[in-house]
Design a protein around this motif. Structure first.
Motif, mmCIF file in Angstrom:
data_model
loop_
_atom_site.group_PDB
_atom_site.id
_atom_site.type_symbol
_atom_site.label_atom_id
_atom_site.label_comp_id
_atom_site.label_asym_id
_atom_site.label_seq_id
_atom_site.Cartn_x
_atom_site.Cartn_y
_atom_site.Cartn_z
ATOM 1 N N THR A 124 15.238 -1.234 -23.617
ATOM 2 C CA THR A 124 14.536 -1.446 -22.359
ATOM 3 C C THR A 124 14.917 -0.266 -21.479
ATOM 4 O O THR A 124 16.092 0.086 -21.397
ATOM 5 C CB THR A 124 14.980 -2.754 -21.692
ATOM 6 O OG1 THR A 124 14.767 -3.801 -22.629
ATOM 7 C CG2 THR A 124 14.180 -3.040 -20.433
ATOM 8 N N ILE A 125 13.929 0.362 -20.872
ATOM 9 C CA ILE A 125 14.174 1.620 -20.169
ATOM 10 C C ILE A 125 13.793 1.453 -18.697
ATOM 11 O O ILE A 125 12.780 0.816 -18.382
ATOM 12 C CB ILE A 125 13.336 2.743 -20.824
ATOM 13 C CG1 ILE A 125 13.739 2.876 -22.302
ATOM 14 C CG2 ILE A 125 13.486 4.077 -20.096
ATOM 15 C CD1 ILE A 125 12.688 3.489 -23.174
ATOM 16 N N ALA A 126 14.611 2.001 -17.792
ATOM 17 C CA ALA A 126 14.333 1.873 -16.357
ATOM 18 C C ALA A 126 13.047 2.621 -16.006
ATOM 19 O O ALA A 126 12.893 3.795 -16.333
ATOM 20 C CB ALA A 126 15.508 2.447 -15.557
ATOM 21 N N SER A 127 12.127 1.915 -15.337
ATOM 22 C CA SER A 127 10.889 2.563 -14.903
ATOM 23 C C SER A 127 11.085 3.102 -13.487
ATOM 24 O O SER A 127 11.798 2.508 -12.682
ATOM 25 C CB SER A 127 9.744 1.540 -14.905
ATOM 26 O OG SER A 127 8.623 2.084 -14.236
ATOM 27 N N GLU A 128 10.433 4.226 -13.175
ATOM 28 C CA GLU A 128 10.515 4.778 -11.806
ATOM 29 C C GLU A 128 9.561 4.058 -10.873
ATOM 30 O O GLU A 128 9.581 4.255 -9.676
ATOM 31 C CB GLU A 128 10.196 6.284 -11.839
ATOM 32 C CG GLU A 128 8.746 6.595 -12.199
ATOM 33 C CD GLU A 128 8.488 8.084 -12.422
ATOM 34 O OE1 GLU A 128 9.208 8.697 -13.205
ATOM 35 O OE2 GLU A 128 7.559 8.601 -11.783
ATOM 36 N N ARG A 129 8.695 3.209 -11.419
ATOM 37 C CA ARG A 129 7.692 2.552 -10.579
ATOM 38 C C ARG A 129 8.092 1.107 -10.294
ATOM 39 O O ARG A 129 8.580 0.406 -11.187
ATOM 40 C CB ARG A 129 6.334 2.583 -11.279
ATOM 41 C CG ARG A 129 5.746 3.968 -11.292
ATOM 42 C CD ARG A 129 4.532 4.071 -12.157
ATOM 43 N NE ARG A 129 4.869 4.270 -13.559
ATOM 44 C CZ ARG A 129 3.960 4.521 -14.497
ATOM 45 N NH1 ARG A 129 2.673 4.554 -14.190
ATOM 46 N NH2 ARG A 129 4.335 4.707 -15.736
ATOM 47 N N PRO A 130 7.894 0.652 -9.008
ATOM 48 C CA PRO A 130 8.236 -0.740 -8.705
ATOM 49 C C PRO A 130 7.351 -1.703 -9.497
ATOM 50 O O PRO A 130 6.189 -1.405 -9.763
ATOM 51 C CB PRO A 130 7.970 -0.857 -7.195
ATOM 52 C CG PRO A 130 7.201 0.342 -6.804
ATOM 53 C CD PRO A 130 7.359 1.390 -7.851
ATOM 54 N N GLY A 131 7.916 -2.837 -9.868
ATOM 55 C CA GLY A 131 7.127 -3.857 -10.557
ATOM 56 C C GLY A 131 6.683 -3.424 -11.945
ATOM 57 O O GLY A 131 5.681 -3.900 -12.470
ATOM 58 N N VAL A 487 4.848 -1.828 -18.825
ATOM 59 C CA VAL A 487 4.161 -3.042 -18.381
ATOM 60 C C VAL A 487 4.224 -3.110 -16.857
ATOM 61 O O VAL A 487 5.298 -3.008 -16.272
ATOM 62 C CB VAL A 487 4.841 -4.299 -18.980
ATOM 63 C CG1 VAL A 487 4.128 -5.556 -18.537
ATOM 64 C CG2 VAL A 487 4.900 -4.206 -20.492
ATOM 65 N N ASN A 488 3.069 -3.279 -16.240
ATOM 66 C CA ASN A 488 2.987 -3.398 -14.777
ATOM 67 C C ASN A 488 2.848 -4.883 -14.436
ATOM 68 O O ASN A 488 1.849 -5.511 -14.786
ATOM 69 C CB ASN A 488 1.766 -2.611 -14.295
ATOM 70 C CG ASN A 488 1.534 -2.746 -12.806
ATOM 71 O OD1 ASN A 488 2.356 -3.327 -12.083
ATOM 72 N ND2 ASN A 488 0.413 -2.213 -12.342
#
Ligand code: UN1
Length: 503
Positions: A124-131, A487-488
């Motif tokens: 699982t990788i940290a996304s730079e985008r909220p949500g 996934v958003n």
């Protein structure tokens, strides 16, 4: 075929056809074991088609359920270990203990694969985008083509197929033309496992593991077929040179496990007793016919003569004989061609300044149609051309060094990069050997020989060895494809890198 081979095949569930164009001989006495038919390119294409259909069904079976099939196969191997091992001895000429070891290696990889079937994990990788959430998944790859060599006629197939099957792939196996009987026996055991799996209520498609016995044209049909996602090929560098570019030309994946030219460095602080034992098994075990066989000893000048004399004395006493007789440590070479290649290398070594002990034909009176050789030791003045070449025979070249840097340069100064070892009790030397500036091989051992790797580690090597990794560690990733999923779960649509595209 002798009655005992016949009953062995019967016990393993192999019913041989009565005629065929491929003559299978035992290296023990050169006697004919069987005549079996070979497949055509069309047969290979049909097998790939069946495997491809099987893949489509198998990829959606939960991995732990796929593991259950491999577990059952491991049980068949346990139950038939002695018989399959004996067949390995008869067909490939391995001494009893090594034949048993080969089947044990199959059992070990099955157990590893069963455990793995619950651990085919992504990140699982940290996304730079909220949500948003990012992750990666490892998904089944497709059909895996397995090309295996005579010297590990069944274990290397098992390394590949046990992993491939838990990874959700289907396999098509083209074994060496020199060892089709062990392949047929292994396939029969796999089919028993499949039957038990289905009897327990699990669904498994036909075509999961196809076996095709044939010549080079059949291998080419496997290599060239776009439905084969991964070609895992074990054999000579020459074979890999032919296979690699053909698979690359169609953007397929390759896992190459090619020649080795493995060295052991012996330093002044080494435990010589240990070194002698490690070198003898590494150089002469399996009659020098492992890709991990020790082919070079690089000894410090202060201990070189003492070490080489001990090796030479012990070498001359190694018991050569039929591999199925108790006490034998050195069995036969696979065939006349292998013996000729050995003689060719020894005469080249002589021309290049080498001093050869041993290497003669042995037991020619008792086995006129088979090829046993006295293990050879060659004191070389330098790492000449012949030393840089892999000859699949029991020949050990010895070289001298003054500084560890020089020893490492010699060790790395060949085109192959599979296995290597150092015998030392000096921590600095051991660490330097394993460091970035040390051995350039895929395997670098301390105080053990170059061969006989456990299945838990990744197996393979660099340079002309081909770069592939099989067996343990995360080698399973070669049998799967990776997808990255973002996934958003918000009600906004932010773009990465701060890009704006407002409509
Ligand atoms: C090979 O010779 O192709 O490390 C494989 C070893 C064995 C495998 C050798 N476990 O010697």
């Amino acid at each position: 075929m002798t009655n005992s081979t016949h009953s062995l095949l019967d016990a393993l569930g192999v019913h041989l056809p009565t005629a065929g164009d491929l003559t299978v001989r035992s290296p023990i006495d050169g006697g004919v074991l069987a005549q079996i038919p070979t497949a055509s390119r069309g047969d290979m294409q049909a097998a790939i088609g069946r495997a491809h259909e099987a893949f489509k069904a198998w990829r959606v079976v939960p991995a732990p359920k796929r593991g259950e099939l491999v577990r059952l196969f491991g049980e068949e191997l346990r139950a038939h270990k002695a018989q399959l091992a004996q067949l390995v001895s008869i067909e490939a000429g391995k001494v009893t203990s090594e034949g048993l070891g080969e089947v044990q290696e199959m059992i070990d990889i099955c157990e590893f694969a069963v455990g793995l079937s619950r651990q085919l994990h992504g990140l699982t990788i940290a996304s730079e985008r909220p949500g948003h959430r990012m992750m990666e998944q490892w998904l089944p790859l497709g059909v895996v083509g397995i090309i295996s060599a005579f010297n590990f006629p069944v274990a290397v197939w098992a390394w590949n197929s046990a992993l491939a099957l838990v990874c959700g792939d289907a396999c098509v196996w083209k074994p060496s033309e020199k060892t089709p009987l062990t392949a047929l026996a292994t396939q029969a055991l796999f089919e028993r496992a499949l039957k038990a799996y289905r009897a327990a209520g699990h669904a498994a498609p036909d075509g999961l593991s196809e076996l095709i016995i044939g010549r080079a044209d059949v291998g080419e049909a496997l290599v060239d077929d776009a439905r084969v996602a991964l070609v895992s090929a074990t054999g000579s560098t020459r074979m890999g040179r032919a296979v690699g570019p053909r698979v690359a030309a169609r953007f397929g994946r390759c896992l190459l496990e090619l020649g080795g030219n493995n060295a052991i460095i012996v330093t002044p602080s080494a435990d010589l007793e240990l070194a002698v034992r490690g070198i003898l098994f590494g150089a002469y075990g399996t009659a020098g016919q492992r890709c991990t066989t020790t082919r070079r000893v690089i000894a410090h000048e202060s201990i070189h003569d003492a070490l080489v004399e001990r090796l030479d004395r012990a070498r001359a006493q190694l018991p050569i004989g039929s591999p199925v007789e108790p006490g034998t440590l050195i069995g036969p070479l696979i065939d006349a061609q292998a013996f000729d290649a050995m003689q060719f290398a020894l005469s080249a070594a002589r021309e290049q300044g080498g001093q050869v002990s041993g290497g003669e034909r042995a037991l020619a009176d008792r086995f006129p149609e088979a090829y046993y050789a006295v293990p050879a030791l060659v004191r070389m003045p330098a790492q000449t051309e012949v030393v840089c070449h892999e000859t699949f025979a029991p020949i050990l070249y010895t070289l001298k060094y003054k500084t560890l840097d020089e020893a490492i340069a010699l060790q790395n100064g060949v085109p192959q990069g599979l296995s290597s070892a150092i015998f030392t009790t000096d921590l600095r030397e051991a660490e330097a050997f394993m460091s970035a500036a040390g051995s350039d091989c895929g395997i670098a051992n301390v105080n053990i020989g170059t061969s006989g790797a456990e299945i838990g580690g990744a197996f393979g090597g660099e340079k002309e060895t081909g770069g592939g990794r099989e067996s343990g560690s995360d080698a399973w990733k070669a049998y799967m494809r990776r997808t990255t999923n973002t996934v958003n779960y918000s009600s906004e649509l932010p773009l990465a890198q701060g890009v704006k595209f407002d409509i």
